[in-house]
Write a protein that holds these residues in place. Structure first.
Motif, PDB file in Angstrom:
ATOM      1  N   ALA B 204       0.846  -1.220   0.001  1.00 16.98           N
ATOM      2  CA  ALA B 204       0.172  -0.202  -0.209  1.00 16.98           C
ATOM      3  C   ALA B 204       0.846   1.035  -0.044  1.00 16.98           C
ATOM      4  CB  ALA B 204      -0.959  -0.108   1.114  1.00 16.98           C
ATOM      5  N   VAL B 205       2.034   1.485   0.080  1.00 20.89           N
ATOM      6  CA  VAL B 205       3.084   2.465   0.915  1.00 20.89           C
ATOM      7  C   VAL B 205       3.936   2.792  -0.087  1.00 20.89           C
ATOM      8  CG1 VAL B 205       4.698   1.260   2.842  1.00 20.89           C
ATOM      9  CG2 VAL B 205       3.364   4.356   2.530  1.00 20.89           C
ATOM     10  N   ALA B 206       4.464   1.308  -0.993  1.00 24.16           N
ATOM     11  CA  ALA B 206       6.261   1.992  -1.475  1.00 24.16           C
ATOM     12  C   ALA B 206       5.621   2.517  -3.169  1.00 24.16           C
ATOM     13  CB  ALA B 206       6.061   0.500  -1.478  1.00 24.16           C
ATOM     14  N   ASP B 207       6.233   2.967  -3.218  1.00 23.10           N
ATOM     15  CA  ASP B 207       6.538   3.715  -4.484  1.00 23.10           C
ATOM     16  C   ASP B 207       7.548   2.564  -5.242  1.00 23.10           C
ATOM     17  OD1 ASP B 207       5.543   5.517  -4.697  1.00 23.10           O
ATOM     18  OD2 ASP B 207       6.820   6.733  -3.371  1.00 23.10           O
ATOM     19  N   ARG B 208       8.456   1.534  -4.222  1.00 24.43           N
ATOM     20  CA  ARG B 208       9.360   0.962  -5.205  1.00 24.43           C
ATOM     21  C   ARG B 208       9.446  -0.204  -3.632  1.00 24.43           C
ATOM     22  NH1 ARG B 208      14.998   1.673  -6.179  1.00 24.43           N
ATOM     23  NH2 ARG B 208      14.696   3.843  -5.252  1.00 24.43           N
ATOM     24  N   MET B 209       9.928  -1.223  -4.645  1.00 27.11           N
ATOM     25  CA  MET B 209      10.154  -2.458  -3.302  1.00 27.11           C
ATOM     26  C   MET B 209      11.293  -3.022  -3.277  1.00 27.11           C
ATOM     27  SD  MET B 209       7.139  -3.147  -1.693  1.00 27.11           S
ATOM     28  CE  MET B 209       7.851  -4.777  -0.715  1.00 27.11           C
ATOM     29  N   VAL B 210      12.263  -2.999  -2.536  1.00 26.23           N
ATOM     30  CA  VAL B 210      13.442  -4.207  -2.399  1.00 26.23           C
ATOM     31  C   VAL B 210      13.672  -5.078  -1.988  1.00 26.23           C
ATOM     32  CG1 VAL B 210      15.929  -3.343  -2.146  1.00 26.23           C
ATOM     33  CG2 VAL B 210      14.578  -1.898  -3.195  1.00 26.23           C
ATOM     34  N   PHE B 211      14.066  -5.892  -2.547  1.00 23.94           N
ATOM     35  CA  PHE B 211      13.846  -7.607  -2.216  1.00 23.94           C
ATOM     36  C   PHE B 211      15.778  -7.940  -1.200  1.00 23.94           C
ATOM     37  CE2 PHE B 211      13.884 -12.130  -1.995  1.00 23.94           C
ATOM     38  CZ  PHE B 211      13.864 -12.355  -0.990  1.00 23.94           C
ATOM     39  N   ILE B 212      16.623  -7.670  -0.510  1.00 22.84           N
ATOM     40  CA  ILE B 212      17.537  -8.094   0.248  1.00 22.84           C
ATOM     41  C   ILE B 212      17.589  -9.765   0.778  1.00 22.84           C
ATOM     42  CG2 ILE B 212      18.801  -7.455   1.566  1.00 22.84           C
ATOM     43  CD1 ILE B 212      18.790  -4.705   1.534  1.00 22.84           C
ATOM     44  N   ASP B 213      19.303 -10.828  -0.340  1.00 26.01           N
ATOM     45  CA  ASP B 213      18.200 -11.503   0.497  1.00 26.01           C
ATOM     46  C   ASP B 213      20.360 -11.938   0.660  1.00 26.01           C
ATOM     47  OD1 ASP B 213      18.397 -13.989   1.912  1.00 26.01           O
ATOM     48  OD2 ASP B 213      17.713 -15.081  -0.412  1.00 26.01           O
ATOM     49  N   ASN B 214      20.474 -12.806   1.597  1.00 26.09           N
ATOM     50  CA  ASN B 214      22.023 -12.950   1.655  1.00 26.09           C
ATOM     51  C   ASN B 214      22.897 -11.514   0.920  1.00 26.09           C
ATOM     52  OD1 ASN B 214      22.738 -15.236   2.947  1.00 26.09           O
ATOM     53  ND2 ASN B 214      21.816 -16.826   0.256  1.00 26.09           N
ATOM     54  N   GLY B 215      22.947 -10.649   2.060  1.00 24.00           N
ATOM     55  CA  GLY B 215      23.746  -9.388   1.843  1.00 24.00           C
ATOM     56  C   GLY B 215      23.115  -8.600   0.162  1.00 24.00           C
ATOM     57  N   ARG B 216      22.481  -9.907  -0.715  1.00 26.03           N
ATOM     58  CA  ARG B 216      22.295  -8.456  -2.053  1.00 26.03           C
ATOM     59  C   ARG B 216      21.262  -7.692  -2.017  1.00 26.03           C
ATOM     60  NH1 ARG B 216      22.955 -12.998  -4.178  1.00 26.03           N
ATOM     61  NH2 ARG B 216      22.312 -11.201  -6.653  1.00 26.03           N
ATOM     62  N   ILE B 217      21.042  -7.228  -3.199  1.00 24.18           N
ATOM     63  CA  ILE B 217      19.822  -6.609  -3.424  1.00 24.18           C
ATOM     64  C   ILE B 217      19.093  -7.312  -4.740  1.00 24.18           C
ATOM     65  CG2 ILE B 217      18.612  -4.570  -4.968  1.00 24.18           C
ATOM     66  CD1 ILE B 217      19.641  -3.047  -3.417  1.00 24.18           C
ATOM     67  N   VAL B 218      18.243  -8.523  -4.373  1.00 28.33           N
ATOM     68  CA  VAL B 218      18.085 -10.061  -4.842  1.00 28.33           C
ATOM     69  C   VAL B 218      17.162  -8.981  -6.780  1.00 28.33           C
ATOM     70  CG1 VAL B 218      17.238 -12.207  -5.399  1.00 28.33           C
ATOM     71  CG2 VAL B 218      18.650 -11.943  -3.687  1.00 28.33           C
ATOM     72  N   GLU B 219      16.305  -8.341  -6.035  1.00 28.24           N
ATOM     73  CA  GLU B 219      14.981  -7.676  -7.020  1.00 28.24           C
ATOM     74  C   GLU B 219      14.658  -6.765  -6.433  1.00 28.24           C
ATOM     75  OE1 GLU B 219      12.500 -10.824  -8.675  1.00 28.24           O
ATOM     76  OE2 GLU B 219      10.872  -9.283  -8.903  1.00 28.24           O
ATOM     77  N   GLU B 220      14.525  -5.677  -7.857  1.00 32.65           N
ATOM     78  CA  GLU B 220      13.532  -4.411  -6.569  1.00 32.65           C
ATOM     79  C   GLU B 220      12.792  -3.573  -8.503  1.00 32.65           C
ATOM     80  OE1 GLU B 220      15.787  -1.085  -6.664  1.00 32.65           O
ATOM     81  OE2 GLU B 220      17.766  -1.766  -7.203  1.00 32.65           O
TER      82      GLU B 220
END
Lengths: 219, 244
Positions: B204-220
């Motif tokens: 609801a709130v995001a303009d952009r999502m960032v997914f971090i896993d294992n110390g890396r940005i995996v997807e945004e």
């Protein structure tokens, strides 16, 4: 017990009482100042000074006040410093008390969670503002019980001042017994005056303790 | 649009453990970026690096054009620009709500007490806590404390708000009152980086999502793509854990 003897002794005890209270409290204020400075230096790991502070604490906590007073009163003149018995009394008490107060303050500093530091820094507070506005007020309310116990302990320790010829309560009592052999009356007044000196401290102290607890913990 | 925050190739390491490396992120004025990821992925640590509560081992962070570095002389004034709200509220327990709010503006910004007080009261009213102005933090519920913590950050007029799992310690029925405040801030165009586990709220709130896993940005990406058509298997797997 002879009431007339007691009444005739009272003025002497009152004089001794005020001297004891004066030197006792001067020593306590000195002890608070030393204790706070030493605790600060140790808690914030100030290089060099924290080493000296730890040696100071161990030295003064593990030697009797009487020995410390003898060192200051009889030892210092040998190396060229002469000080009066009164100064010796409160400096000695301040140095002994400082080592105890330092521990009380230190436990207070340690009780303030690290997250308090972080939230203050995140707001842009400087280290100095962080210390005075956030850490110190919380640390002190945690230290209050320890500080109070030390205050009472130090006031009682004043009884060894008689050994360096300070006309305190203990000295007065011993003096009167030696002169007139009215042992019962002299000892009775000694106990009464110590209680008069300490009871208000205990009562006001536990009131402050409760207030401080309520302020931070709410119980 | 103007860039508020720029993160270039930032690495965070403890002795032999790498928390994250080669992090890159740009946040523009008015943008709301939500960071999600499994526990221990480094997202909170990343957020704490942005205002130098944690040091970084490589790369650089620019906040409003200024380099973020705990050792720099004006770190205080840089930190003012990034308001932070923590999971455990961390209000000052020895101060009342009003004093909590006024401490930093008066001490750090040297603003006039009267003026700050007036602003504090307006903000408290906005989050529905005007009646609590003289209460101590311990007298408030978790949700109330967290709303005060948000106001405490806002009153410093930060360029960006960093919200670190601000509902994670709350009872479920209090989550709403806090998230409503955040949603209204987003609507008025506040720049925010939000770390959260509340997926519906994130959407609801995001303009952009960032997914971090294992110390890396995996997807945004934008929230619709992110939640409805995740590209990586890792994100699909992660989102799956939230649906029944």
């Amino acid at each position: 017990m002879n009431l007339d003897v007691i009444i005739s002794y009272i003025p002497l005890y009152i004089e001794a009482f005020f001297l004891t209270v004066k030197i006792g409290w001067l020593g306590i204020f000195l002890a608070l100042a030393i204790g706070l400075a030493v605790a600060f230096v140790i808690h914030f790991k100030i290089p060099f000074l924290s080493g000296i502070s730890i040696v100071y604490i161990e030295l003064f906590r593990n030697t009797p006040l009487l020995v410390q007073l003898f060192f200051i009163y009889f030892g210092l003149p040998k190396v060229g410093f002469t000080i009066s018995a009164e100064t010796c009394g409160y400096v000695g008490l301040g140095l002994l008390g400082g080592s105890y107060m330092a521990e009380a303050f230190r436990s207070g500093f340690e009780s303030v969670p690290k997250s308090q530091t972080e939230s203050a820094l995140a707001l842009g507070l400087s280290r100095k503002q962080l210390f005075w506005s956030v850490i110190l007020p919380q640390a002190i309310s945690q230290s209050v019980p320890g500080i109070l116990a030390n205050v009472i302990f130090l006031l009682k320790e004043t009884s060894v001042f008689s050994a360096i010829s300070l006309m305190d309560l203990m000295f007065t009592a011993k003096d009167l017994i030696g002169l007139y052999y009215d042992t019962k009356e002299a000892l009775f007044l000694l106990v009464v005056f110590y209680i008069v000196m300490l009871l208000p401290v205990s009562i006001i102290g536990s009131f402050i303790e409760k207030k401080a607890r309520f302020r931070t913990l709410g119980v | 649009m103007e860039e508020i925050l720029k993160v270039n190739n930032v690495c965070k390491r403890y002795e032999d453990i790498t928390v994250f490396e080669n992090m890159n992120l740009t946040v523009k004025k008015g943008e709301v970026v939500v960071i999600v990821g499994p526990s221990g992925c480094g997202k909170s640590t990343f957020l704490r690096c942005l205002n130098a509560l944690e040091d970084i081992q490589d790369g650089e962070i620019l906040l409003d054009g200024e380099k973020v570095d705990a050792a720099s002389k004006n770190i205080g004034s840089i930190r003012e620009k990034a308001g932070m709200v923590f999971q455990s509220y961390d209000l000052f327990p020895h101060l009342t709500v009003l004093q909590n709010l006024m401490l930093a503006p008066v001490k750090v910004k040297k603003r006039d007490k009267k003026e700050v007080e007036a602003e504090a009261l307006t903000l408290l009213e906005r989050v529905g806590l005007l009646t609590k102005k003289d209460s101590f933090p311990r007298q408030l519920s978790g949700g109330q404390k967290q709303r005060v913590a948000i106001v405490r950050a806002l009153i410093m007029h930060p360029e960006i708000l960093l919200l670190d799992e601000i509902t994670a310690a709350l009872d479920p029925e209090m989550v709403r009152e806090v998230l409503d405040v955040v949603l209204s801030l987003a609507k008025e165009g506040r720049t925010m980086i939000i770390v959260t586990h509340e997926m519906q709220f994130a959407r609801a709130v995001a303009d952009r999502m960032v997914f971090i896993d294992n110390g890396r940005i995996v997807e945004e990406g934008n929230p619709e793509e992110f939640f409805d058509n995740p590209k990586t298997d890792r994100l699909k797997q992660f989102l799956q854990t939230f649906s029944y």
